[in-house]
Design an enzyme around this catalytic site. Structure first.
Site, short mmCIF file in Angstrom:
data_model
loop_
_atom_site.label_atom_id
_atom_site.label_comp_id
_atom_site.label_asym_id
_atom_site.label_seq_id
_atom_site.Cartn_x
_atom_site.Cartn_y
_atom_site.Cartn_z
N ASN A 9 -10.37 -0.74 -1.76
CA ASN A 9 -9.65 0.51 -1.50
C ASN A 9 -9.66 1.30 -2.80
O ASN A 9 -8.94 0.96 -3.73
CB ASN A 9 -8.22 0.18 -1.05
CG ASN A 9 -7.34 1.40 -0.96
OD1 ASN A 9 -7.82 2.53 -1.03
ND2 ASN A 9 -6.04 1.19 -0.81
N LYS A 11 -8.62 4.16 -3.40
CA LYS A 11 -7.45 5.05 -3.53
C LYS A 11 -7.90 6.45 -3.99
O LYS A 11 -8.99 6.89 -3.63
CB LYS A 11 -6.40 4.43 -4.46
CG LYS A 11 -6.01 3.01 -4.00
CD LYS A 11 -4.80 2.45 -4.70
CE LYS A 11 -4.50 1.05 -4.17
NZ LYS A 11 -3.32 0.45 -4.73
N HIS A 95 -0.80 1.86 4.62
CA HIS A 95 -0.73 1.40 3.24
C HIS A 95 0.65 1.73 2.66
O HIS A 95 1.21 2.79 2.96
CB HIS A 95 -1.83 2.05 2.40
CG HIS A 95 -2.00 1.36 1.07
ND1 HIS A 95 -1.14 1.59 0.03
CD2 HIS A 95 -2.89 0.43 0.65
CE1 HIS A 95 -1.50 0.81 -0.99
NE2 HIS A 95 -2.57 0.10 -0.64
N GLU A 97 1.55 2.79 -0.11
CA GLU A 97 1.64 4.05 -0.86
C GLU A 97 1.86 5.22 0.10
O GLU A 97 2.52 6.20 -0.25
CB GLU A 97 0.38 4.22 -1.72
CG GLU A 97 0.42 3.28 -2.93
CD GLU A 97 -0.92 2.77 -3.41
OE1 GLU A 97 -1.96 3.33 -3.04
OE2 GLU A 97 -0.91 1.78 -4.17
N GLU A 167 0.29 -6.88 1.89
CA GLU A 167 0.34 -6.30 0.55
C GLU A 167 1.79 -6.13 0.11
O GLU A 167 2.41 -5.09 0.40
CB GLU A 167 -0.36 -4.93 0.54
CG GLU A 167 -1.84 -5.01 0.85
CD GLU A 167 -2.63 -3.88 0.18
OE1 GLU A 167 -3.68 -4.18 -0.38
OE2 GLU A 167 -2.18 -2.72 0.21
N GLY A 173 -0.84 -3.00 -8.08
CA GLY A 173 -1.04 -2.20 -9.30
C GLY A 173 -0.46 -2.88 -10.52
O GLY A 173 -0.38 -4.11 -10.59
N SER A 214 -2.92 -6.82 -6.91
CA SER A 214 -3.33 -7.36 -8.21
C SER A 214 -4.32 -8.53 -8.10
O SER A 214 -4.23 -9.48 -8.87
CB SER A 214 -2.12 -7.80 -9.03
OG SER A 214 -1.25 -6.71 -9.24
P1 13P Z 1 -4.33 -3.38 -6.69
O1 13P Z 1 -5.44 -4.38 -6.44
O2 13P Z 1 -4.69 -2.35 -7.67
O3 13P Z 1 -3.03 -4.09 -6.98
O4 13P Z 1 -4.11 -2.59 -5.30
C1 13P Z 1 -3.99 -3.31 -4.12
C2 13P Z 1 -3.96 -2.36 -2.98
O5 13P Z 1 -3.04 -1.58 -2.82
C3 13P Z 1 -5.13 -2.36 -2.08
O6 13P Z 1 -4.91 -1.60 -0.94
#
Ligand code: 13P
Length: 262
Positions: A9, A11, A95, A97, A167, A173, A214
């Site tokens: 992803n 982002k 997601h 976010e 997640e 992150g 992560s």
């Molecule tokens: P990170 O791997 O940067 O922690 O992000 C995970 C994520 O949100 C994947 O959708």
């Protein structure tokens, strides 16, 4: 045996030039690999370009969101038809976010899930608790709510196109927190049990459940070797071709080990 899904992803990262370079590096790295399912999800602006680069490769294209209508007066939104048009096979929905920074509700996510599946896209539905919810002992309740509402009204024939990604918001992150493999395994078991109550045991045993938060080359193998962890949804590590490929290799190695033991 369930396949492992390694999905990136990206982002809100990459210009078209960066996306082109990254996609080419992934295609070259993956080659003819078939043991694991591999996909990358660039931002909307790069989908068409990356779609061209992925053509004929073993890497699939995914999007990070959609709007649950075919077309119309929805300024700034992108429909499932548009995603299919540029070659998308997957779409990430729900997601954290989008839930927490953009206020998406379970009901809205559910509309998206139904429309995406009806359009023959494969859906990656993200679920996961915040740190406060975990500390308050609400993890199971939150996962339960996100699954029950997010998957309401799903017809059985669309279940093979569904992936759930666990997640935990607190591990995504650079939060400084990492979910330990036993915590991940436990949450995946909760999700599979709840899914089984909703759609039956057979569907639950077929459901791929990815972990995201992560995941890096140094912890991928420990996570992927856990029972019920059927892949990883990668953020940061998917933006660096070497890291993404190292995690793909961990997935391949774990798939081979599982094949030999079945
Ligand atoms: P990170 O791997 O940067 O922690 O992000 C995970 C994520 O949100 C994947 O959708």
């Amino acid at each position: 045996m369930r396949k492992k899904f390694i999905i990136g992803n990206w982002k809100m990262h990459t210009t078209t030039a960066e996306a082109g370079r990254l996609a080419k590096a992934v295609v070259d790295g993956v080659g003819m690999e078939k043991h694991v399912v591999i996909a990358i999800c660039p931002p909307f602006t790069c989908l068409a370009l990356v779609g061209e680069i992925l053509k004929g490769s073993h890497v699939s294209l995914g999007a990070q969101n959609l709007y649950p209508e075919k077309e119309g007066a929805f300024t700034g939104e992108i429909s499932p038809t548009m995603l299919l048009d540029v070659g998308c096979k997957y779409v990430i929905l729900g997601h954290s976010e989008r839930r927490h920074k953009l206020g998406e509700t379970d009901g809205f996510i559910n509309q998206k899930v139904l429309v995406a599946l009806a359009a023959s896209l494969n859906v990656i539905l993200c679920v996961g608790e915040t740190l406060d919810q975990r500390k308050a002992g609400q993890t199971e309740t939150v996962l339960d709510r996100q699954l029950v509402h997010g998957l309401a009204g799903l017809s059985a024939d669309t279940l093979p196109r569904l992936i759930v990604a666990y997640e935990p918001v607190w591990a995504i992150g650079s939060t400084g927190h990492h979910a330990a493999p036993p915590q991940v395994q436990e949450a995946h078991a909760v999700i599979r049990r709840r899914f089984g109550q909703m759609f039956g045991e057979k569907a639950a045993q077929s459901l791929p459940i990815q972990y995201g938060g992560s995941v890096k080359p140094d912890n991928a193998a420990a996570l992927l070797s856990r029972q019920g962890v059927d892949g990883t949804l990668l953020g940061g590590a998917s933006l660096i071709a070497d890291q993404f490929m190292a995690i793909v290799r961990a997935g391949i190695s774990e798939s081979r080990t599982e094949e030999q033991s079945t």
